[in-house]
Design a protein around this motif. Structure first.
Motif, mmCIF file in Angstrom:
data_model
loop_
_atom_site.group_PDB
_atom_site.id
_atom_site.type_symbol
_atom_site.label_atom_id
_atom_site.label_comp_id
_atom_site.label_asym_id
_atom_site.label_seq_id
_atom_site.Cartn_x
_atom_site.Cartn_y
_atom_site.Cartn_z
ATOM 1 N N THR A 74 -13.088 -29.333 -35.495
ATOM 2 C CA THR A 74 -13.066 -27.882 -35.716
ATOM 3 C C THR A 74 -12.600 -27.128 -34.474
ATOM 4 O O THR A 74 -11.912 -26.114 -34.578
ATOM 5 N N ASP A 88 -4.121 -20.699 -42.162
ATOM 6 C CA ASP A 88 -5.365 -20.735 -42.920
ATOM 7 C C ASP A 88 -6.369 -21.623 -42.178
ATOM 8 O O ASP A 88 -6.185 -22.841 -42.100
ATOM 9 N N ARG A 89 -7.410 -21.034 -41.636
ATOM 10 C CA ARG A 89 -8.369 -21.776 -40.829
ATOM 11 C C ARG A 89 -9.033 -22.901 -41.620
ATOM 12 O O ARG A 89 -9.208 -24.000 -41.122
ATOM 13 N N ASP A 90 -9.429 -22.637 -42.867
ATOM 14 C CA ASP A 90 -10.087 -23.670 -43.675
ATOM 15 C C ASP A 90 -9.161 -24.856 -43.923
ATOM 16 O O ASP A 90 -9.599 -26.013 -43.897
ATOM 17 N N ARG A 91 -7.898 -24.569 -44.147
ATOM 18 C CA ARG A 91 -6.940 -25.661 -44.362
ATOM 19 C C ARG A 91 -6.695 -26.436 -43.067
ATOM 20 O O ARG A 91 -6.490 -27.645 -43.092
ATOM 21 N N VAL A 93 -8.996 -26.898 -40.722
ATOM 22 C CA VAL A 93 -10.193 -27.731 -40.570
ATOM 23 C C VAL A 93 -10.085 -28.959 -41.470
ATOM 24 O O VAL A 93 -10.359 -30.092 -41.040
#
Length: 142
Positions: A74, A88-91, A93
Motif C-alpha cells: 500500500t 485510481d488508488r484502489d486499483r 493497491v
C-alpha cells in the motif's frame, strides 16, 4: 527527459515518477525512477533510468536486484497515487497485491547494450535505450 516524452516513448502506458524506497529480499534498499502502469492496471513496470557511464556491477545490478525481488504494498500504491492523483488508488493497491512488476533499465547510449543486456537478462530485467540528440536548431530529440 524520459518523463517529458513519456507519451511518445510509452504510448500505451501511464508513466509516473516513482521514488518510493523498495527493499529487496537481501535487505538492499533502493529508489527507482519511474513506474509504467498499464491503462487497465493489469501489469506494471519499475523503471530505472541510467547513464551509460554508470557501473553495471556495483551500481545498476544492486538497484534492479532490489526492484526485482522487492515486496510492493500500500505504501508504494500511495506513492504512485501522490505522484499521479488521477490514478485510481484502489486499483493501484490491487495491482500491488497481484503479480510483481517487470523491471526495465533505460540507458542513454547503445554503447553498453552488448555488456548490459546479457547481465540484465540473467536477472529477468529488460534493457531499453533512449538516446538523446540535438537537432540543428539545438532542440532535444530522443
Amino acid at each position: 527527459m524520459v518523463i517529458s516524452r513519456a507519451r511518445d516513448l510509452f504510448p500505451r502506458w501511464i508513466c509516473v515518477p516513482f521514488r518510493e524506497t523498495v527493499e529487496g529480499e537481501d535487505g538492499t534498499r533502493k529508489q527507482p525512477d519511474l513506474a509504467l502502469i498499464d491503462q487497465s492496471y493489469r501489469e506494471w513496470w519499475v523503471v530505472e533510468v541510467e547513464l551509460a557511464h554508470h557501473d553495471l556491477l556495483n551500481h545498476v545490478l544492486p538497484q534492479v536486484g532490489a526492484f526485482s525481488t522487492g515486496r510492493y504494498d500500500t505504501r508504494h500504491a500511495n506513492a504512485l497515487h501522490r505522484a499521479a492523483p488521477d490514478l485510481d488508488r484502489d486499483r493501484l493497491v490491487a495491482m500491488m497485491a497481484g503479480e510483481p512488476p517487470s523491471v526495465i533499465v533505460i540507458v542513454d547510449s547503445p554503447s553498453v547494450a552488448h555488456m548490459w543486456r546479457p547481465r540484465l537478462r540473467e536477472v529477468s530485467v529488460s534493457l531499453g535505450i533512449v538516446e538523446p540528440f540535438r537537432d540543428p536548431g539545438n532542440a532535444l530529440i530522443l
